[in-house]
Design a protein around this motif. Structure first.
Motif, PDB file in Angstrom:
ATOM      1  N   VAL A 194      50.628  41.880 -48.375  1.00  0.00           N
ATOM      2  CA  VAL A 194      51.169  41.120 -49.504  1.00  0.00           C
ATOM      3  C   VAL A 194      51.099  39.633 -49.171  1.00  0.00           C
ATOM      4  O   VAL A 194      51.622  39.200 -48.136  1.00  0.00           O
ATOM      5  CB  VAL A 194      52.630  41.521 -49.801  1.00  0.00           C
ATOM      6  CG1 VAL A 194      53.215  40.630 -50.900  1.00  0.00           C
ATOM      7  CG2 VAL A 194      52.699  42.984 -50.213  1.00  0.00           C
ATOM      8  N   ARG A 195      50.445  38.862 -50.030  1.00  0.00           N
ATOM      9  CA  ARG A 195      50.281  37.427 -49.794  1.00  0.00           C
ATOM     10  C   ARG A 195      50.720  36.598 -50.994  1.00  0.00           C
ATOM     11  O   ARG A 195      50.328  35.433 -51.125  1.00  0.00           O
ATOM     12  CB  ARG A 195      48.818  37.104 -49.438  1.00  0.00           C
ATOM     13  CG  ARG A 195      48.375  37.689 -48.104  1.00  0.00           C
ATOM     14  CD  ARG A 195      49.141  37.107 -46.937  1.00  0.00           C
ATOM     15  NE  ARG A 195      48.676  37.606 -45.649  1.00  0.00           N
ATOM     16  CZ  ARG A 195      49.190  38.675 -45.041  1.00  0.00           C
ATOM     17  NH1 ARG A 195      50.181  39.358 -45.610  1.00  0.00           N
ATOM     18  NH2 ARG A 195      48.731  39.065 -43.868  1.00  0.00           N
ATOM     19  N   ASP A 196      51.517  37.163 -51.854  1.00  0.00           N
ATOM     20  CA  ASP A 196      52.087  36.395 -52.955  1.00  0.00           C
ATOM     21  C   ASP A 196      52.899  35.242 -52.352  1.00  0.00           C
ATOM     22  O   ASP A 196      53.729  35.466 -51.475  1.00  0.00           O
ATOM     23  CB  ASP A 196      52.984  37.295 -53.810  1.00  0.00           C
ATOM     24  CG  ASP A 196      53.536  36.579 -55.029  1.00  0.00           C
ATOM     25  OD1 ASP A 196      54.354  35.654 -54.861  1.00  0.00           O
ATOM     26  OD2 ASP A 196      53.146  36.946 -56.154  1.00  0.00           O
ATOM     27  N   PRO A 197      52.675  34.002 -52.799  1.00  0.00           N
ATOM     28  CA  PRO A 197      53.355  32.861 -52.172  1.00  0.00           C
ATOM     29  C   PRO A 197      54.874  32.939 -52.250  1.00  0.00           C
ATOM     30  O   PRO A 197      55.575  32.434 -51.361  1.00  0.00           O
ATOM     31  CB  PRO A 197      52.810  31.650 -52.942  1.00  0.00           C
ATOM     32  CG  PRO A 197      52.234  32.207 -54.200  1.00  0.00           C
ATOM     33  CD  PRO A 197      51.746  33.572 -53.864  1.00  0.00           C
ATOM     34  N   ARG A 198      55.409  33.572 -53.301  1.00  0.00           N
ATOM     35  CA  ARG A 198      56.868  33.696 -53.403  1.00  0.00           C
ATOM     36  C   ARG A 198      57.411  34.633 -52.336  1.00  0.00           C
ATOM     37  O   ARG A 198      58.474  34.400 -51.764  1.00  0.00           O
ATOM     38  CB  ARG A 198      57.236  34.182 -54.804  1.00  0.00           C
ATOM     39  CG  ARG A 198      56.871  33.188 -55.917  1.00  0.00           C
ATOM     40  CD  ARG A 198      56.885  33.854 -57.271  1.00  0.00           C
ATOM     41  NE  ARG A 198      55.889  34.915 -57.342  1.00  0.00           N
ATOM     42  CZ  ARG A 198      55.738  35.716 -58.394  1.00  0.00           C
ATOM     43  NH1 ARG A 198      56.535  35.588 -59.441  1.00  0.00           N
ATOM     44  NH2 ARG A 198      54.804  36.648 -58.390  1.00  0.00           N
ATOM     45  N   ILE A 223      50.727  29.505 -46.978  1.00  0.00           N
ATOM     46  CA  ILE A 223      50.976  29.254 -48.403  1.00  0.00           C
ATOM     47  C   ILE A 223      50.235  28.002 -48.866  1.00  0.00           C
ATOM     48  O   ILE A 223      49.534  28.005 -49.890  1.00  0.00           O
ATOM     49  CB  ILE A 223      52.487  29.097 -48.680  1.00  0.00           C
ATOM     50  CG1 ILE A 223      53.253  30.364 -48.316  1.00  0.00           C
ATOM     51  CG2 ILE A 223      52.716  28.758 -50.162  1.00  0.00           C
ATOM     52  CD1 ILE A 223      54.762  30.204 -48.388  1.00  0.00           C
ATOM     53  N   LEU A 224      50.373  26.932 -48.091  1.00  0.00           N
ATOM     54  CA  LEU A 224      49.799  25.648 -48.490  1.00  0.00           C
ATOM     55  C   LEU A 224      48.284  25.614 -48.347  1.00  0.00           C
ATOM     56  O   LEU A 224      47.618  24.807 -48.996  1.00  0.00           O
ATOM     57  CB  LEU A 224      50.440  24.526 -47.670  1.00  0.00           C
ATOM     58  CG  LEU A 224      51.937  24.324 -47.919  1.00  0.00           C
ATOM     59  CD1 LEU A 224      52.511  23.284 -46.969  1.00  0.00           C
ATOM     60  CD2 LEU A 224      52.205  23.928 -49.371  1.00  0.00           C
ATOM     61  N   LYS A 225      47.745  26.495 -47.531  1.00  0.00           N
ATOM     62  CA  LYS A 225      46.295  26.592 -47.427  1.00  0.00           C
ATOM     63  C   LYS A 225      45.698  27.089 -48.738  1.00  0.00           C
ATOM     64  O   LYS A 225      44.618  26.656 -49.157  1.00  0.00           O
ATOM     65  CB  LYS A 225      45.908  27.533 -46.280  1.00  0.00           C
ATOM     66  CG  LYS A 225      44.412  27.627 -46.036  1.00  0.00           C
ATOM     67  CD  LYS A 225      44.106  28.520 -44.852  1.00  0.00           C
ATOM     68  CE  LYS A 225      42.606  28.607 -44.605  1.00  0.00           C
ATOM     69  NZ  LYS A 225      42.284  29.489 -43.443  1.00  0.00           N
ATOM     70  N   GLU A 226      46.405  27.986 -49.397  1.00  0.00           N
ATOM     71  CA  GLU A 226      45.947  28.528 -50.678  1.00  0.00           C
ATOM     72  C   GLU A 226      46.343  27.642 -51.851  1.00  0.00           C
ATOM     73  O   GLU A 226      45.634  27.564 -52.844  1.00  0.00           O
ATOM     74  CB  GLU A 226      46.525  29.947 -50.884  1.00  0.00           C
ATOM     75  CG  GLU A 226      46.054  30.969 -49.859  1.00  0.00           C
ATOM     76  CD  GLU A 226      44.566  31.195 -49.916  1.00  0.00           C
ATOM     77  OE1 GLU A 226      43.994  31.181 -51.025  1.00  0.00           O
ATOM     78  OE2 GLU A 226      43.947  31.370 -48.836  1.00  0.00           O
ATOM     79  N   ASN A 227      47.491  26.999 -51.740  1.00  0.00           N
ATOM     80  CA  ASN A 227      47.973  26.130 -52.814  1.00  0.00           C
ATOM     81  C   ASN A 227      48.714  24.952 -52.191  1.00  0.00           C
ATOM     82  O   ASN A 227      49.911  25.048 -51.885  1.00  0.00           O
ATOM     83  CB  ASN A 227      48.896  26.905 -53.762  1.00  0.00           C
ATOM     84  CG  ASN A 227      49.396  26.041 -54.910  1.00  0.00           C
ATOM     85  OD1 ASN A 227      49.031  24.867 -55.031  1.00  0.00           O
ATOM     86  ND2 ASN A 227      50.247  26.603 -55.748  1.00  0.00           N
ATOM     87  N   SER A 228      47.985  23.860 -52.000  1.00  0.00           N
ATOM     88  CA  SER A 228      48.544  22.702 -51.291  1.00  0.00           C
ATOM     89  C   SER A 228      49.668  22.017 -52.051  1.00  0.00           C
ATOM     90  O   SER A 228      50.404  21.209 -51.473  1.00  0.00           O
ATOM     91  CB  SER A 228      47.437  21.682 -51.011  1.00  0.00           C
ATOM     92  OG  SER A 228      46.860  21.221 -52.228  1.00  0.00           O
ATOM     93  N   LYS A 231      55.382  23.621 -54.663  1.00  0.00           N
ATOM     94  CA  LYS A 231      56.571  22.779 -54.510  1.00  0.00           C
ATOM     95  C   LYS A 231      57.631  23.406 -53.618  1.00  0.00           C
ATOM     96  O   LYS A 231      58.239  22.735 -52.783  1.00  0.00           O
ATOM     97  CB  LYS A 231      57.164  22.478 -55.889  1.00  0.00           C
ATOM     98  CG  LYS A 231      56.252  21.674 -56.796  1.00  0.00           C
ATOM     99  CD  LYS A 231      56.891  21.449 -58.160  1.00  0.00           C
ATOM    100  CE  LYS A 231      55.962  20.654 -59.067  1.00  0.00           C
ATOM    101  NZ  LYS A 231      56.572  20.417 -60.405  1.00  0.00           N
ATOM    102  N   GLU A 232      57.870  24.701 -53.816  1.00  0.00           N
ATOM    103  CA  GLU A 232      58.898  25.375 -53.028  1.00  0.00           C
ATOM    104  C   GLU A 232      58.525  25.376 -51.542  1.00  0.00           C
ATOM    105  O   GLU A 232      59.364  25.114 -50.673  1.00  0.00           O
ATOM    106  CB  GLU A 232      59.116  26.812 -53.527  1.00  0.00           C
ATOM    107  CG  GLU A 232      59.825  26.919 -54.863  1.00  0.00           C
ATOM    108  CD  GLU A 232      58.920  26.582 -56.038  1.00  0.00           C
ATOM    109  OE1 GLU A 232      57.680  26.600 -55.840  1.00  0.00           O
ATOM    110  OE2 GLU A 232      59.446  26.319 -57.132  1.00  0.00           O
ATOM    111  N   ALA A 233      57.252  25.694 -51.262  1.00  0.00           N
ATOM    112  CA  ALA A 233      56.809  25.734 -49.877  1.00  0.00           C
ATOM    113  C   ALA A 233      56.855  24.340 -49.250  1.00  0.00           C
ATOM    114  O   ALA A 233      57.278  24.175 -48.093  1.00  0.00           O
ATOM    115  CB  ALA A 233      55.397  26.305 -49.790  1.00  0.00           C
TER     116      ALA A 233
END
Length: 283
Positions: A194-198, A223-228, A231-233
């Motif tokens: 499971v790699r959902d960012p949440r 997380i930030l590698k996939e979506n830089s 905001k939460e991360a």
């Protein structure tokens, strides 16, 4: 350490195995065959009882399940509905089709109907982790938090590698600040891919609470590698670097990115305080 922002997640799952779920002989009230009233021939003769003929057992062909599986894989609600109802027309207690139809109605906001269908599927196939996992999702949508936790736990009792149940249960434990339990079940979800960012964000929160800072940092980096611009991360990672790891320069760099994309709701003052602490740490 400042309070971390929690981001819980709910993941719906419709089982998509290619093998059909066998029907059990458990009867369901709506499809039960009952005996007809006794018919008296003559007073001196025994009472005769007439019954309805038994229904033939429907055998699902592989092609019918293939259609349903393909519809689930494509996440096509219309195709899922059509495929599931066609199977149920021949086999009303087919757990796989009931599960698919239940989650179709869940997505439409028909929670009571979804719950009824899942209950019927559980009657036909009680030891099914996916059914309990989906029941937990519906219960949570209906505000039954305690019951949802029980259902997710039941799913994991049946299959201790059920990733969706683990992810959802972990999010609830994080919200309740029960980080030890959250870590255990979120580790299951992570190991199962499971790699959902949440979910990853919840996992990192649980790791941080247990002072596993290096591991938490690795998760935030994923997380930030996939979506830089997550905001939460960004906020939680910056908090980890400044408050827990004293990595002030790295923290300031993240805070600058966070100020550019905008922080999560109601974190403006916290970001300012975090930046001030990081700058003070560099002096």
């Amino acid at each position: 350490m400042k309070k971390l922002l929690l981001a819980s997640t709910l993941l719906t799952l419709v089982a998509c195995s290619s093998d059909p779920v066998k029907e059990t002989k458990t009867e369901v009230p709506t499809t039960e065959i009952t005996e007809a009233p006794a018919i008296e021939k003559e007073e001196a003769k025994p009472v005769a009882t007439a019954t309805e003929p038994e229904r033939p057992v429907a055998v699902m062909t592989p092609s019918q399940y293939t259609v349903l599986n393909e519809a689930i894989k494509a996440q096509s609600d219309d195709r899922i509905y059509q495929a599931a109802t066609q199977i149920l027309a021949q086999s009303p207690n087919d757990a796989k089709a009931l599960n698919a139809l239940a989650m179709y109605h869940y997505k439409k906001g028909r929670f009571e109907l979804s719950r009824y269908l899942l209950g019927k599927a559980l009657t036909a196939s009680g030891k099914n982790a996916d059914l309990y996992s989906n029941l937990g999702i519906v219960q949570l949508a209906q505000g039954e938090r305690r019951e949802a936790i029980k259902s997710f736990r039941r799913a994991l009792d049946i299959d201790n590698n059920n990733a969706v149940a683990a992810a959802n249960l972990g999010s609830l434990y994080v919200q309740e600040k029960d980080y030890v339990k959250a870590h255990i079940v979120l580790e299951i979800a992570y190991k199962k891919g499971v790699r959902d960012p949440r979910v990853l964000n919840n996992f990192a929160i649980a790791l941080t609470a247990q002072k596993k800072y290096d591991r938490a940092q690795e998760i935030y980096e994923q997380i930030l590698k996939e979506n830089s611009n997550n905001k939460e991360a960004l906020y939680n990672y910056a908090t980890l670097l400044v408050e827990s790891m004293a990595k002030y320069q790295e923290g300031i760099e993240l805070i600058n990115r966070l100020k550019f994309v905008g922080g999560p709701a109601d974190t403006r003052n916290k970001i300012i305080a975090l930046e001030n602490k990081a700058k003070a740490g560099l002096k």
